[in-house]
Structures are given as structure tokens and as C-alpha cells.
Design an enzyme around this catalytic site. Structure first.
Site, short mmCIF file in Angstrom:
data_model
loop_
_atom_site.label_atom_id
_atom_site.label_comp_id
_atom_site.label_asym_id
_atom_site.label_seq_id
_atom_site.Cartn_x
_atom_site.Cartn_y
_atom_site.Cartn_z
CE1 TYR A 66 -4.25 0.95 -0.28
CE2 TYR A 66 -4.49 -1.17 0.81
CZ TYR A 66 -5.02 -0.14 0.07
OH TYR A 66 -6.33 -0.19 -0.32
CD GLU A 68 -4.81 5.36 0.86
OE1 GLU A 68 -4.82 6.17 1.79
OE2 GLU A 68 -5.74 4.60 0.59
CG ASP A 243 -8.37 11.44 -23.11
OD1 ASP A 243 -7.34 10.76 -23.24
OD2 ASP A 243 -9.48 10.95 -22.78
CB THR A 272 -4.48 4.79 -21.90
OG1 THR A 272 -4.23 5.01 -23.30
CG2 THR A 272 -5.96 5.00 -21.62
CE LYS A 275 -6.79 3.96 -25.05
NZ LYS A 275 -7.98 3.35 -24.90
NE ARG A 281 -6.16 -2.91 -19.73
CZ ARG A 281 -6.50 -2.78 -21.01
NH1 ARG A 281 -5.91 -3.50 -21.92
NH2 ARG A 281 -7.42 -1.92 -21.37
N1 PLP Z 1 -9.83 8.35 -23.11
C1 PLP Z 1 -9.84 7.96 -24.39
C2 PLP Z 1 -9.72 9.01 -25.47
C3 PLP Z 1 -9.97 6.61 -24.72
O1 PLP Z 1 -10.01 6.23 -26.01
C4 PLP Z 1 -10.09 5.66 -23.67
C5 PLP Z 1 -10.24 4.21 -23.95
O2 PLP Z 1 -10.66 3.71 -24.87
C6 PLP Z 1 -10.10 6.12 -22.36
C7 PLP Z 1 -9.95 7.46 -22.11
C8 PLP Z 1 -10.30 5.18 -21.21
O3 PLP Z 1 -9.20 4.37 -20.96
P1 PLP Z 1 -9.31 3.12 -19.98
O4 PLP Z 1 -10.03 2.06 -20.68
O5 PLP Z 1 -7.88 2.78 -19.64
O6 PLP Z 1 -10.04 3.60 -18.75
#
Ligand code: PLP
Length: 477
Positions: A66, A68, A243, A272, A275, A281
Site C-alpha cells: 500500500y 497512498e 486526452d 492511457t 495503447k 494497462r
Molecule cells: N480516453 C480515451 C480518449 C480513450 O479512447 C479511452 C479508452 O478507450 C479512455 C480514455 C479510457 O481508458 P481506460 O479504458 O484505460 O479507462
């Protein structure tokens, strides 16, 4: 003749043997997953294959800890080794992306966005309310001041890209918590070109005056001009959140630079790590110094305890992405997507925006008389793994859809080049040309058996020529 067993083969074989002693069916499923992935021609734009080093960094005793808080400032004792990997991951991330600050704890992309939303709310709404109340933290507020602040969290506005234009559910849409937290409005794409209409976006932002302007997508096949997004955000006093979950690998590999690199332009960038970035992950938030103190409060504000084993794997993946060969990999992802797009267009397949300049291609399959769902199923029958996706103003809605999304990060990791991608385009067109919808069903279809068999066989040959995890040999285990 002597045979040499690679370190990777030894590591995975031993791990599976240890697991099999407790629950052999789990060990068998893990082994079968490798076999299945090896045999599959994967065009899922959001998936990739992490290196053995990344995978192995996740399977160890860091998982028991843990931690935090943040490195050097924990709510738990004995976190010295977790501090080391969290600091390493953050340092690699800052260097890789040229960011002021990196927060590597988010467990996924959705979690990274949640951290971003609440840190922006903390910085832009909570901090001024604390100053007005003349107190240092929320626990010191009077019940009346607290109630006023709590209610004001629910009246903030977010402007994000429309779902059918390629935006993501977490950018303010009702099924996700972002749509329940924020009053939301969205911007779309030009109906003729399929490209983001920045003038319309500016107009919408002026009228709507969002607290947060969100840029980023999961199904938009073009570059986004983040310098323009910055200008629009500044004009309306919005925080710019990008994002880059899908295209982080292209930013890391310096394919997206200048106006197309979000990091120098945005206040907060989320991603993320699994990808196009090819890590474990997970998620991550990058931000300016201004937002760093609020972002670092991600755990326990919205996240559970960090996953130290995944942070260790992030550090390994970011170190890999800082190697010179990662830029070549990222460029090949885009070259492959363009070769795939050209292969499809030569066969008359319609593509949203007429092509691509990133890692993904969005087919509009309506001229084949199919829904996205039928096309996705027929392609899968022929050994091609894709996923259906809405197209702008989709007549079939987000479930059946009219589009199919294709992506090249995974096949590029396997070593595919442009010639093979063009041939994959041909195979896809062969399937679409030989599939018919049954009656007016949006689900049922008939695919010519002989064509399906031929495409399956050829797909197996092509993937066979590019073995996945060639350093891992589980035969005989
Ligand atoms: N943001 C975007 C633009 C995504 O395409 C995705 C996943 O497909 C996510 C966030 C969410 O990612 P996760 O599945 O790791 O929560």
C-alpha cells in the site's frame, strides 16, 4: 546441436509452472491467450503488445504494497522502493513528453480523466472558495460555506468533442460520471470534410463559456491543432485538457510536434499507457506547475491506493519509449495507417475524412449495405479483428453503427510494413464486397464461405511471418 533457451522463455515458463501448481486452469488460460493473440490479425486501434520487460515488471511483490500519497509523502510506512519506481516513472515521463509535472498513479484512462476533472475543480473552484472563506482547507469551512462550495461543483461546464465525431464517453457524456458531474456541450466536425470545424468550435465556446475545454478523441483519424485549441480556451477563460490516450505514442515518438503536440499547449494532459504508447494497462496525468499540487491529490481524492507494480512497468515502458528506435516505431504506425487507408480507397471503401494522418482509419461501410456491426462480425469470421464505431451523424446509432475503426499500433509492433498493410486493406475490401445483409436486419449477414476461408488463410500466413513475442517459446511446457 545445442539449443539456447532465452531469458524470456525461462521467465515465462517458470512463472506459468508456479501458477499451474495452484490453479492449472489459470496457467492454461494464460498460455492459450498467447497462442490466440499470436494467431490473430489485430486491427483494434486501442490495443498493442507490451514488451516482456514491461509484462514481467508487473508480476511481483510490489503488488503487495500500500502506498497512498505521493513519493516521499506517504500515508503508509516502508514505501522506499515504491518511491523509487514512482519517481523513476515520473522522471521518464517528464523527459519523454517535455512536461513540467507527471502523475503516474491513475489505474486507467478513465481514472486519469477523473483525476484531471477533480484537480481542475479543486484549482479553479475550491481554492478561490477557501480564500473567500478565509480558511486553509475544506475541513475548516463552516457548514454553510461547505454546502455552497459542494453545490457549485455541480454547476460547472465542460465542452468536449461529440461522440459521433470521435470523442470519448469520459468527455462529458451522460453514461459516464463526467456527464453527471458537468453541464456539457459538444463540438463536432464539418459535415463535408469530416474535419474539426475550429470556427464553429470557437463560436460554441464563446456562447457556452466552459470551465474545461476538452480536446482528444478515440476515433478521429486526423491531427488536432492544439495551438488553436489553446487560443480558444484562453479567449473564454477555460482550462485546456487534452486526452491523448490514443495518440500518446505518436507524441512520445515525435510524429506529432509543434501545434500538434498537446503538451506545450494544454494545462492538463491525460493518457492511457497501454495503447500506442505500448506500456502496461494504466493511466497518467501530465500538467503545468500550476496544476501539479491539485493533480498530486488524485489519491485519495478519487483514486484508491496506487498500484506500485504497474508504476514499475510504466517506468520500464517510458524508458523504452525514450530509446531512439521508438521514433521509428511511431512513424511506422502512421506510414502503415496511410498504406492501409490507400489500399482500402483503391478498392472503393469510403473513409471518414478521406484518409488518416495518425494511427487509425475509420471506414464508413454504408455503401456495402452493411451496418458496422455486420461488417465487424464478417471481418472477424475471416480472421480480421476490428471494432465497429459510430461515424459523424451515424444513421445506425452508437450500438449498430455505420463505421468500423481500424488501427495499426499492434501490427506495427509485430513488424508489419506498408506492403502488408496495403494487402490487409485488400483483404478487408474482399470481405466487405462478399458480405450481404440479411433482409433489413442490422445484425444478420451472409459472408461467402470461400472468400472467408481464403482471407482467413492469407491472414494466418501474414501474421505467421511476423511472430509475436518471438523471444518466448512455450512449446513443450
Ligand atoms: N480516453 C480515451 C480518449 C480513450 O479512447 C479511452 C479508452 O478507450 C479512455 C480514455 C479510457 O481508458 P481506460 O479504458 O484505460 O479507462
Amino acid at each position: 546441436m545445442t539449443s539456447t533457451v532465452t531469458r524470456e522463455t525461462a521467465a515465462f515458463t517458470s512463472a506459468l509452472d508456479v501458477i499451474a501448481q495452484v490453479e492449472p486452469r489459470v496457467a492454461a488460460a494464460i498460455g492459450q491467450e498467447l497462442t490466440d493473440q499470436r494467431e490473430s490479425l489485430k486491427l483494434i486501434a486501442s490495443e498493442n503488445y507490451a514488451s516482456p520487460a514491461v509484462l514481467l515488471a508487473m508480476g511481483n511483490w510490489f503488488s503487495d504494497k500500500y502506498a497512498e500519497g505521493t513519493a516521499g509523502r506517504r500515508f503508509y510506512a516502508a514505501c522506499q522502493n515504491v518511491d523509487t519506481v514512482e519517481r523513476l516513472a515520473a522522471e521518464h515521463a517528464r523527459e519523454l513528453f517535455g512536461a513540467d509535472h507527471a502523475y503516474v498513479q491513475p489505474h486507467s484512462g478513465i481514472d486519469a480523466n477523473l483525476v484531471a476533472f477533480w484537480s481542475i475543480l479543486a484549482h479553479r473552484v475550491e481554492t478561490p472558495a477557501l480564500a473567500e472563506a478565509g480558511v486553509k482547507n475544506v475541513d475548516a469551512m463552516t457548514p454553510e460555506d461547505w454546502e455552497r462550495l459542494r453545490r457549485s461543483f455541480g454547476t460547472q461546464r465542460m465542452l468536449g468533442m461529440a461522440l459521433d465525431a470521435g470523442g470519448h464517453l469520459t468527455h462529458g457524456f451522460r453514461p459516464n460520471i463526467s456527464g453527471k458531474m458537468f453541464e456539457q456541450s459538444s463540438y463536432g466536425t464539418d459535415p463535408e470534410t469530416g474535419l474539426i470545424d475550429y470556427a464553429a468550435l470557437r463560436e460554441r465556446a464563446r456562447e457556452f463559456r466552459p470551465l474545461i475545454l476538452v480536446a482528444g478523441y478515440s476515433a478521429y483519424p486526423r491531427r488536432v491543432d492544439f495551438a488553436k485549441m489553446r487560443e480558444i480556451a484562453d479567449e473564454v477563460g477555460a482550462t485546456l485538457l487534452v486526452d491523448m490516450a490514443h495518440f500518446a505514442g505518436l507524441v512520445a515518438g515525435k510524429v506529432l510536434t509543434g501545434d500538434f503536440d498537446p503538451v506545450p499547449h494544454a494545462d492538463v494532459v491525460t493518457t492511457t499507457t497501454h495503447k500506442s504508447l505500448r506500456g502496461p494497462r494504466g493511466g497518467m496525468v501530465l500538467c503545468t506547475e500550476e496544476y501539479a499540487p491539485s493533480v498530486d491529490r488524485g489519491c485519495p481524492m478519487v483514486l484508491g491506493g496506487p498500484l506500485p507494480h504497474v508504476m514499475a512497468a510504466k517506468a520500464v515502458a517510458f524508458a523504452e519509449a525514450r530509446r531512439p528506435d521508438f521514433a521509428g516505431y511511431a512513424q511506422q504506425i502512421v506510414d502503415n495507417a496511410q498504406a492501409l487507408a490507400e489500399g482500402l480507397q483503391k478498392r472503393g471503401v469510403r473513409l471518414v475524412t478521406g484518409g488518416t494522418d495518425n494511427h487509425l482509419v475509420l471506414m464508413d461501410v454504408r455503401s456495402s449495405g452493411l451496418t458496422g456491426r455486420q461488417a465487424e462480425s464478417a471481418l472477424l469470421d475471416a480472421g480480421l479483428v476490428t471494432n465497429r464505431n459510430a461515424v459523424p451523424a451515424d444513421p445506425n446509432g452508437p450500438w449498430y453503427t455505420t463505421g468500423v475503426r481500424l488501427g495499426t499500433p499492434a501490427l506495427t509492433t509485430r513488424g508489419f510494413g506498408e506492403a502488408e498493410m496495403a494487402e490487409v486493406g485488400d483483404l478487408i475490401a474482399d470481405v466487405l464486397d462478399n458480405t450481404q445483409a440479411e433482409g433489413d436486419s442490422k445484425v444478420k449477414y451472409r459472408l461467402d464461405e470461400a472468400v472467408a476461408g481464403r482471407v482467413r488463410a492469407r491472414a494466418a500466413e501474414i501474421v505467421g511471418a511476423h511472430p509475436l513475442y518471438p523471444e518466448v517459446d512455450l512449446t513443450g511446457r
